[in-house]
Design a protein around this motif. Sequence first.
Motif, PDB file in Angstrom:
ATOM      1  N   SER A 161       0.845  -1.194   0.000  1.00 28.39           N
ATOM      2  CA  SER A 161       0.000   0.000   0.000  1.00 28.39           C
ATOM      3  C   SER A 161       0.877   1.239   0.000  1.00 28.39           C
ATOM      4  O   SER A 161       2.052   1.187   0.361  1.00 28.39           O
ATOM      5  N   GLU A 218       0.420   5.487   1.084  1.00 22.73           N
ATOM      6  CA  GLU A 218      -0.357   6.621   1.590  1.00 22.73           C
ATOM      7  C   GLU A 218       0.304   7.896   1.109  1.00 22.73           C
ATOM      8  O   GLU A 218       1.518   8.050   1.230  1.00 22.73           O
ATOM      9  N   ARG A 263      -5.127  13.357   2.799  1.00 20.70           N
ATOM     10  CA  ARG A 263      -4.371  12.115   2.632  1.00 20.70           C
ATOM     11  C   ARG A 263      -5.254  11.051   2.001  1.00 20.70           C
ATOM     12  O   ARG A 263      -6.453  10.998   2.249  1.00 20.70           O
ATOM     13  N   PHE A 264      -4.636  10.189   1.190  1.00 21.60           N
ATOM     14  CA  PHE A 264      -5.363   9.057   0.632  1.00 21.60           C
ATOM     15  C   PHE A 264      -4.432   7.868   0.498  1.00 21.60           C
ATOM     16  O   PHE A 264      -3.209   8.014   0.498  1.00 21.60           O
ATOM     17  N   GLU A 265      -5.031   6.686   0.407  1.00 23.33           N
ATOM     18  CA  GLU A 265      -4.271   5.445   0.340  1.00 23.33           C
ATOM     19  C   GLU A 265      -4.559   4.738  -0.974  1.00 23.33           C
ATOM     20  O   GLU A 265      -5.696   4.714  -1.439  1.00 23.33           O
ATOM     21  N   HIS A 279      -6.508  -0.163  -7.469  1.00 23.69           N
ATOM     22  CA  HIS A 279      -7.077   1.170  -7.274  1.00 23.69           C
ATOM     23  C   HIS A 279      -7.472   1.756  -8.626  1.00 23.69           C
ATOM     24  O   HIS A 279      -6.829   1.481  -9.639  1.00 23.69           O
ATOM     25  N   THR A 293       7.321  -0.603   7.240  1.00 24.49           N
ATOM     26  CA  THR A 293       6.832   0.695   6.774  1.00 24.49           C
ATOM     27  C   THR A 293       8.008   1.631   6.535  1.00 24.49           C
ATOM     28  O   THR A 293       8.921   1.701   7.346  1.00 24.49           O
ATOM     29  N   ARG A 323       9.059   5.749   5.029  1.00 26.95           N
ATOM     30  CA  ARG A 323       8.519   7.098   4.848  1.00 26.95           C
ATOM     31  C   ARG A 323       9.485   7.951   4.031  1.00 26.95           C
ATOM     32  O   ARG A 323      10.692   7.826   4.173  1.00 26.95           O
TER      33      ARG A 323
END
Length: 84
Positions: free
Chosen positions: A25, A27, A34-36, A41, A61, A63
């Motif tokens: 995923s 983000e 914000r959207f994921e 999709h 995760t 960033r």
Amino acid sequence: MADKTDISLEIVSAERTLASCKVDSVELPGTLGRFEVLRDHAPLLSSLAPGEIVFATDGRTERVAIRGGFVEVAHNHVSVCVEV
């Protein structure tokens, strides 16, 4: 059948490639919030606001802090052009 880690993510700036990998995923800090992005999709284009792109693979995760940019999502491929 494809597994859940089949989103190709590419994050580039004018200077270098910041990430190029398969993810579960992503983000993103859209200018309207914000959207994921998950597998399958709908296609989209969006501008990005200052913030962090957060992506996950196999429970890990990562960033990337950005000052803005643009994203294109199509066919399980997320292309992000950013200013860092």
